[in-house]
Design an enzyme around this catalytic site. Sequence first.
Site, PDB file in Angstrom:
ATOM      1  N   GLU A 286       0.796  -1.227   0.000  1.00 18.88           N
ATOM      2  CA  GLU A 286       0.000   0.000   0.000  1.00 18.88           C
ATOM      3  C   GLU A 286       0.826   1.273   0.000  1.00 18.88           C
ATOM      4  O   GLU A 286       0.454   2.258   0.659  1.00 18.88           O
ATOM      5  CB  GLU A 286      -0.937  -0.003   1.211  1.00 18.88           C
ATOM      6  N   HIS A 310      -8.396  -3.616  -1.308  1.00 14.25           N
ATOM      7  CA  HIS A 310      -7.671  -3.751  -0.044  1.00 14.25           C
ATOM      8  C   HIS A 310      -6.566  -2.703   0.056  1.00 14.25           C
ATOM      9  O   HIS A 310      -6.466  -1.990   1.059  1.00 14.25           O
ATOM     10  CB  HIS A 310      -7.071  -5.156   0.065  1.00 14.25           C
ATOM     11  N   GLU A 311      -5.732  -2.603  -0.980  1.00 19.73           N
ATOM     12  CA  GLU A 311      -4.616  -1.656  -0.919  1.00 19.73           C
ATOM     13  C   GLU A 311      -5.120  -0.217  -0.894  1.00 19.73           C
ATOM     14  O   GLU A 311      -4.540   0.640  -0.217  1.00 19.73           O
ATOM     15  CB  GLU A 311      -3.665  -1.881  -2.098  1.00 19.73           C
ATOM     16  N   HIS A 314      -6.139   0.869   2.560  1.00 22.51           N
ATOM     17  CA  HIS A 314      -5.006   1.260   3.400  1.00 22.51           C
ATOM     18  C   HIS A 314      -4.774   2.767   3.392  1.00 22.51           C
ATOM     19  O   HIS A 314      -4.100   3.294   4.289  1.00 22.51           O
ATOM     20  CB  HIS A 314      -3.732   0.563   2.925  1.00 22.51           C
ATOM     21  N   GLU A 333      -4.194  -4.013   9.396  1.00 18.57           N
ATOM     22  CA  GLU A 333      -4.746  -4.967   8.436  1.00 18.57           C
ATOM     23  C   GLU A 333      -6.183  -5.394   8.725  1.00 18.57           C
ATOM     24  O   GLU A 333      -6.955  -5.623   7.795  1.00 18.57           O
ATOM     25  CB  GLU A 333      -3.843  -6.191   8.337  1.00 18.57           C
ATOM     26  N   ASP A 390       8.031  -9.797  11.295  1.00 15.78           N
ATOM     27  CA  ASP A 390       7.368 -10.581  10.259  1.00 15.78           C
ATOM     28  C   ASP A 390       6.680 -11.818  10.823  1.00 15.78           C
ATOM     29  O   ASP A 390       5.789 -12.385  10.175  1.00 15.78           O
ATOM     30  CB  ASP A 390       8.381 -11.010   9.189  1.00 15.78           C
ATOM     31  N   TYR A 398      -5.206  -9.920   9.800  1.00 14.25           N
ATOM     32  CA  TYR A 398      -6.125  -9.606   8.710  1.00 14.25           C
ATOM     33  C   TYR A 398      -7.551 -10.064   9.019  1.00 14.25           C
ATOM     34  O   TYR A 398      -8.481  -9.262   9.074  1.00 14.25           O
ATOM     35  CB  TYR A 398      -5.655 -10.294   7.425  1.00 14.25           C
TER      36      TYR A 398
END
Length: 615
Positions: A286, A310-311, A314, A333, A390, A398
């Site tokens: 994003e 979705h992006e 953001h 998310e 990560d 999400y």
Amino acid sequence: MKYAMLAGALLLAAACQQPAPKQEAETLPVKDQHTLSNADSIDIRKLDLNIGVDFEHKQISGVAAWHVANPQNIPLLKLDTYGLTIDSVSVNGRKVQHSLDAALPVLGSRLNIPVDQSAELVQIWYKTSPEATALQWLEPSQTMGKKQPFLYTQSESIYARTWIPCPDGPGIRFPYTATVKVPAGLMALMSAENVQQRNDSGIYHFSMEQPVPAYLMALAVGDISFKAIDSITGVYTEPAMLEKAAWELADMGKMVTTAAQLYGPYRWGRYDVLVLPPGFPLGGMENPRLTFATPTIIAGDRSLVSLIAHELAHSWSGNLVTNATWEDFWLNEGFTVYFERRIMEAMQGENYADMLWELGYQDLQGTVDELGKDSKDTWLKLDLHDRNPDDGLTDIAYEKGAHFLRLIEKNAGRAKLDTFLRTYFDSHAFKTMNTAQFLQYLDANLIKGDTAMASAIRIKDWVYGPGIPGNCPRAPQKRFAKVSDEVKRFKEGTAAKTLQTTGWSSHEWLYFLRALTGADKEKMKELDAAFGFTETGNSEMADQWFVMAVAADYEPAYPAMEKFLSEVGRRKFLTPLYAEMMKTPKGKEMAVRIYSKYKQNYHPLAQESLNKLVK
């Protein structure tokens, strides 16, 4: 970002009602443990970046000039670096003696720069390493055009420090300008104001006036062309992909309008998408003003464009209001997935969005099964102490986050939640938020002492508890119910070619395939003959089919699967396929051979994941 890999998780048991650790202390801004910088003490005001891109040596070099203020007279400015060579540093135009701390495995090396109260401009001359995690250097053969090299960055979560000395934390925001010199004939783009045509000089200038965190800084360089969709949206990609991508993303302008009607104005000027070469490890990233997207969404039928929704979402959740630390990732998310599905519902109808909700629930259930239903990694509020951030980039943030908001909608009513979210985005624009602060805001501005609502939602179970709480809402299955009927008929002996599948979307086909996981060779052969799954151009369906083919040892699919793995770098697809191959001796041999052959086509982040898997 959609979606990250299922990282190897630390499985820590946690009772469902266990209270939040140090929840009271979290009501104040918290220290981000994944940055070594001291941007909480020294005011980071702006970055002026002046760099050159050297494809021959796979190196970015130049100067990062930080405008700062130091009213507390802090003696050192501390910044994040990872693998950078620092040539020299100056403060207010005078060279100073800097130092680099010993490198830490995940965080890299802290750059220490002596400053005093008069410090206003800190300039750092530096070079990147050819192994910089954020940078993927593509040879011409790895691009669609096959004539020019390509470079792109992936800075999330903490990889901006591998190509810029910076305060690399999501809660640290700054505006920036940049000048980028690239080889003649190539075009440079950034997460900023961009030109729409390449120039002859190879020098490009950029400006991002709105403050953004380092993980949203992005750069791409290559043989790139542009096509407008409307007055504020357009597509960049390699020339060979341009017309196809522009057709696929023709509704982007409508998406922006729909999103703004839901939750307030789009505040970033233009919204463009760069469709990258195949090695991109994510679905999308994003980056403000310029989403980076995988070419796997170009299906030829506009069936996978919810990723763009979705992006785009953001631009409100994540880019506008940002999680203060990576332990608060669900605030980024989870909100974005909820918003994405509201956009798709407004554009495609409720029954369409219901399919997205159900597939998302299946993904959530799969993640919980993999991590363990009692794992602390299935909390919304993550514990990433002494871990790579990560590790938290899973479907928990999400899908569990999105379903939590859907539960709130169910109990408060959509109108009230929409008003709440619109006010939330407006009142916290270009600011950061941690979990406890958000829960306080939720309590004060939506729940408002309604004990019945609070009891029905069970916030603690969702945010500070494991697994999927029992009150998780499920979407009605009007369209998938018909798919389930056909699955049942097929399992009971009805020939595949006589099944009633006319008009199915890719979501219905994916649901159909998931329901047939475990099909044997003969069933796979019959399905393939009827529907041509082995040759599908839809990446979501192809990946599910190939996983099933490996499980059934359906060899006719293997050549197409290898071609798929040679061309696609998205971790969402790579990880389950290689994992399935590694389950048997025959599959393991195939996995090692294919990975060795195509490893260099994958981004360093994908290689890092697969190196742990394919042994």
